[in-house]
Structures are given as C-alpha cells and as structure tokens.
Enzyme design. Structure first.
Site, PDB file in Angstrom:
ATOM      1  N   LYS A  57      95.009  -4.879 -61.850  1.00 13.05           N
ATOM      2  CA  LYS A  57      94.341  -5.386 -60.651  1.00 13.05           C
ATOM      3  C   LYS A  57      94.406  -4.423 -59.473  1.00 13.05           C
ATOM      4  O   LYS A  57      93.608  -4.518 -58.543  1.00 13.05           O
ATOM      5  CB  LYS A  57      94.960  -6.718 -60.208  1.00 13.05           C
ATOM      6  CG  LYS A  57      94.918  -7.808 -61.246  1.00 13.05           C
ATOM      7  CD  LYS A  57      93.789  -8.750 -60.985  1.00 13.05           C
ATOM      8  CE  LYS A  57      93.756  -9.867 -62.010  1.00 13.05           C
ATOM      9  NZ  LYS A  57      92.607 -10.721 -61.862  1.00 13.05           N
ATOM     10  N   SER A  82      97.266 -16.616 -56.526  1.00  9.76           N
ATOM     11  CA  SER A  82      98.724 -16.734 -56.621  1.00  9.76           C
ATOM     12  C   SER A  82      99.216 -15.684 -57.590  1.00  9.76           C
ATOM     13  O   SER A  82     100.387 -15.612 -57.914  1.00  9.76           O
ATOM     14  CB  SER A  82      99.097 -18.127 -57.120  1.00  9.76           C
ATOM     15  OG  SER A  82      98.477 -18.351 -58.351  1.00  9.76           O
ATOM     16  N   GLN A  87      99.078  -9.513 -55.034  1.00 10.48           N
ATOM     17  CA  GLN A  87      99.990  -8.373 -54.855  1.00 10.48           C
ATOM     18  C   GLN A  87      99.204  -7.070 -54.763  1.00 10.48           C
ATOM     19  O   GLN A  87      99.503  -6.203 -53.940  1.00 10.48           O
ATOM     20  CB  GLN A  87     100.960  -8.308 -56.034  1.00 10.48           C
ATOM     21  CG  GLN A  87     101.827  -9.541 -56.144  1.00 10.48           C
ATOM     22  CD  GLN A  87     102.602  -9.563 -57.448  1.00 10.48           C
ATOM     23  OE1 GLN A  87     103.102  -8.550 -57.900  1.00 10.48           O
ATOM     24  NE2 GLN A  87     102.707 -10.736 -58.048  1.00 10.48           N
ATOM     25  N   TYR A 119     105.000  -6.421 -50.445  1.00  9.36           N
ATOM     26  CA  TYR A 119     103.893  -5.477 -50.247  1.00  9.36           C
ATOM     27  C   TYR A 119     103.230  -5.648 -48.884  1.00  9.36           C
ATOM     28  O   TYR A 119     102.184  -5.080 -48.626  1.00  9.36           O
ATOM     29  CB  TYR A 119     102.848  -5.635 -51.361  1.00  9.36           C
ATOM     30  CG  TYR A 119     103.340  -5.188 -52.720  1.00  9.36           C
ATOM     31  CD1 TYR A 119     103.860  -3.915 -52.915  1.00  9.36           C
ATOM     32  CD2 TYR A 119     103.265  -6.046 -53.819  1.00  9.36           C
ATOM     33  CE1 TYR A 119     104.308  -3.510 -54.169  1.00  9.36           C
ATOM     34  CE2 TYR A 119     103.704  -5.644 -55.082  1.00  9.36           C
ATOM     35  CZ  TYR A 119     104.227  -4.375 -55.247  1.00  9.36           C
ATOM     36  OH  TYR A 119     104.651  -3.972 -56.478  1.00  9.36           O
ATOM     37  N   GLU A 208      90.704 -14.126 -75.823  1.00  8.05           N
ATOM     38  CA  GLU A 208      90.888 -15.289 -74.960  1.00  8.05           C
ATOM     39  C   GLU A 208      91.825 -16.301 -75.612  1.00  8.05           C
ATOM     40  O   GLU A 208      91.763 -16.500 -76.823  1.00  8.05           O
ATOM     41  CB  GLU A 208      89.504 -15.928 -74.724  1.00  8.05           C
ATOM     42  CG  GLU A 208      89.440 -16.811 -73.500  1.00  8.05           C
ATOM     43  CD  GLU A 208      88.018 -17.270 -73.182  1.00  8.05           C
ATOM     44  OE1 GLU A 208      87.719 -17.363 -71.991  1.00  8.05           O
ATOM     45  OE2 GLU A 208      87.222 -17.543 -74.096  1.00  8.05           O
ATOM     46  N   ASN A 313     103.813  -8.521 -65.628  1.00 10.17           N
ATOM     47  CA  ASN A 313     104.556  -9.301 -64.637  1.00 10.17           C
ATOM     48  C   ASN A 313     104.927 -10.659 -65.184  1.00 10.17           C
ATOM     49  O   ASN A 313     104.073 -11.508 -65.394  1.00 10.17           O
ATOM     50  CB  ASN A 313     103.716  -9.477 -63.367  1.00 10.17           C
ATOM     51  CG  ASN A 313     103.512  -8.148 -62.665  1.00 10.17           C
ATOM     52  OD1 ASN A 313     104.334  -7.247 -62.788  1.00 10.17           O
ATOM     53  ND2 ASN A 313     102.415  -8.013 -61.948  1.00 10.17           N
TER      54      ASN A 313
END
Length: 326
Positions: A57, A82, A87, A119, A208, A313
């Site tokens: 991202k 969220s 971030q 951040y 998926e 993450n």
C-alpha cells in the site's frame, strides 16, 4: 468521489514508478526450491511484506501524495481506513511533510492505531459503520481542505500498486502468470494494466478467500455484486470491490480462484517454516491458490508464476498458539 469512466494506462504506471522510486523499497523476488518441487512449477514470490509499512500500500499512497500540487499538498490528505492504507498514507504524507488525517473506526485494534500514530497520522475516531466513516471523512475534508485518497478506488493509487508488476517483469521477463490477492481490487487492477501493457498474453489471476468472494461472483455473473457479510481470517481482503477496479478487472483479469481459510493457514505456515518469511493471511492467498487442485487442473501449462506476498502485518499475540505452552 470517483469518476467511473477513468482510464489508467500503462504509461501512468511507468510515471508512478519514476515518481515513487526514491521513496519505496524495491522488494526482492524470492524463490523456494521446496515449493517448486511441491507444485511442479517455478514460483517467484514478490515480497511486499518487506515494503515500507509492511505492505504494498505504500506504493499507491506515495504516488497519490507526490502527485498533489504544492497548494493541494499543504492542506494535507484524508482517508478512512483501519488497515495498511492508513499507515501507508500517514507515512507518505510525513515524507512529503504534509498532514495526514485518518478516520478510523472506534473498534480498530490498538496495534493499528499505534502504527498510524507512529507515522504521524492525525486520527479521528468514528462509529464502525461505512456510512459513519464516510460522513466523518467528508467533515474532516471540509474542515481542513484535505485531498481524499481512497484505499483502492483511486486512479493514482491503482497506478502506484501496478508498479509491483513492473518490477516483477523487469526481474523475470519470462513470467507466464501473476497471481495476486483480491480485496478492494487496487493491487490486482494495477497489476493487470502494468503487466498486460508489457506482455499482453500474460495470465493474471486474482486470489480471493471463499468467505469474501464478491469479485469471484461478480466476474462469474458479469455484474458487480456487493458483499453480504464477509467472514474470513484474511482481514485485509474483507473489502468490497471498488468501482474503477471492477471496470479494469472485468476487461483484463483472466480468472479468480477462491481458497478456504484452512488452505490459507496451511499456506502461511508453509511459508513461515520453509522460506522463513512472515506473511499475513491476506498476503498468502496467491500461494494457497497455486497449492490447490483447481489451479493445477485449470493451468497445467503455466510454468513460471509470479506470486505477490502483499503484506506481513499481523498481531502475533492474537494467535492463541503463540501464547499457549509450546
């Protein structure tokens, strides 16, 4: 806030690549002999779990932030998320020296809230409903004049995510296919545009979770079908397919294959054990697809396959096996 008939071209992805090159990590493309033997293929793993903020991202967020004019940038950026996008946007804004306003649901996990704060993101909490998130976002936007940047349904974000595939094909031009996770569709639609622009016959497959298979059902029926309630351990893929993303995937994505949470866990443990690499559940769906029978039956001829590990993450303390006596 999005214009549905936008077009994103291969040129946009190349521009994005030049724009963000000095800010992002160029992540490695790893191989694993054991996995090649298990699958009878040559697999190349793009490790975006090593990207800044631990996920791909940061590419789309950087492309968006660095594309703003000086005047726009001064008022900052805003988004509701969220997850990893929050971030990523906070860090990209910090690097450019502008404010990032992040609207987060009041029930977001502490680890995510702390990461956004680390951040430099300025958080506004809201009720955990889509409606409330979007309304709060508009209020913040009006108050500060900040530019809204969608997590996946924004042309600048899509072009940024597509740079993942440019790097993969620079490293291994002979790839027959690329498989990437599919949630909102920002990563996969960017990859479609980037990869097909270089190599029109490359096969692009979305991976998926069965518990969040809106894109699979949409592509099957030819109509964009929204989620009922997603239910999967792949928390990054519970999102509904974006508008712009759907229009791109409908044209260029060759297939979507779904996997169960059980298959996801199995794939994740294999990666941890054999590759010594930490990838989150949402990040391993592509590999889970390649391990499954359906892929093997459908694509016996594909030899060299690029697989995107989209992120790493995870809140390890939430995994009960880690706290139980080993």
């Amino acid at each position: 806030s999005t214009n549905t008939n936008i077009t994103i071209t291969h040129h946009d992805v190349e521009e994005a690549s030049r724009r963000i090159k000095s800010y992002i990590h160029r992540t490695p493309l790893l191989t694993c002999g054991t996995f090649d033997r298990m699958t009878g293929k040559q697999l190349y793993f793009k490790c975006e779990n090593f990207q800044k903020v631990g996920a791909f991202k940061f590419r789309g967020a950087s492309n968006s932030v660095f594309q703003l004019s000086e005047q726009e940038a001064r008022s900052g950026v805003v988004t509701h998320s969220s997850g990893n996008h929050a971030q990523a946007l906070a860090l990209a804004a910090k690097v450019r020296g502008v404010p990032a306003y992040i609207v987060m649901p009041s029930n977001a996990p502490d680890s995510k809230i702390n990461a956004v704060r680390d951040y430099g993101g300025i958080i506004t909490f809201t009720e955990p409903t889509v409606k409330s998130r979007e309304e709060t976002c508009k209020l913040v936007q009006r108050k500060y004049g900040a530019s809204f940047i969608s997590p996946y349904d924004d042309p600048r974000v899509i072009a940024g995510q597509g740079t993942t595939a440019l790097e993969m094909l620079e490293d291994v031009p002979q790839l027959d296919a690329i498989i990437a996770p599919l949630g909102g569709g920002g990563l996969l639609s960017g990859i479609c545009i980037a990869a097909k622009g270089i190599k029109p016959d490359i096969v692009i497959i979305g991976a998926e979770p069965k518990g969040a298979d809106d894109a699979y059902r949409s592509l099957k029926s030819g109509e964009r079908i929204l989620h009922n309630v997603p239910n999967t351990i792949c928390d990054g893929l519970r999102t509904t397919l974006g508008d712009n993303n759907w229009n791109i995937l409908r044209k260029y994505c060759d297939d979507v294959i779904t996997v169960t949470d059980e298959e996801v866990k199995n794939a994740m443990f294999l990666i941890w054990e054999r590759m010594k690499v930490v990838v989150e559940p949402s990040g391993v769906v592509g590999f889970a697809v390649v391990l499954g029978e359906e892929f093997q039956k459908r694509y016996p001829k594909l030899k060299k396959i690029g697989i995107v590990f989209s992120g790493g993450n995870m809140d390890l303390k939430q995994w009960s096996w880690i706290t139980s006596k080993l």
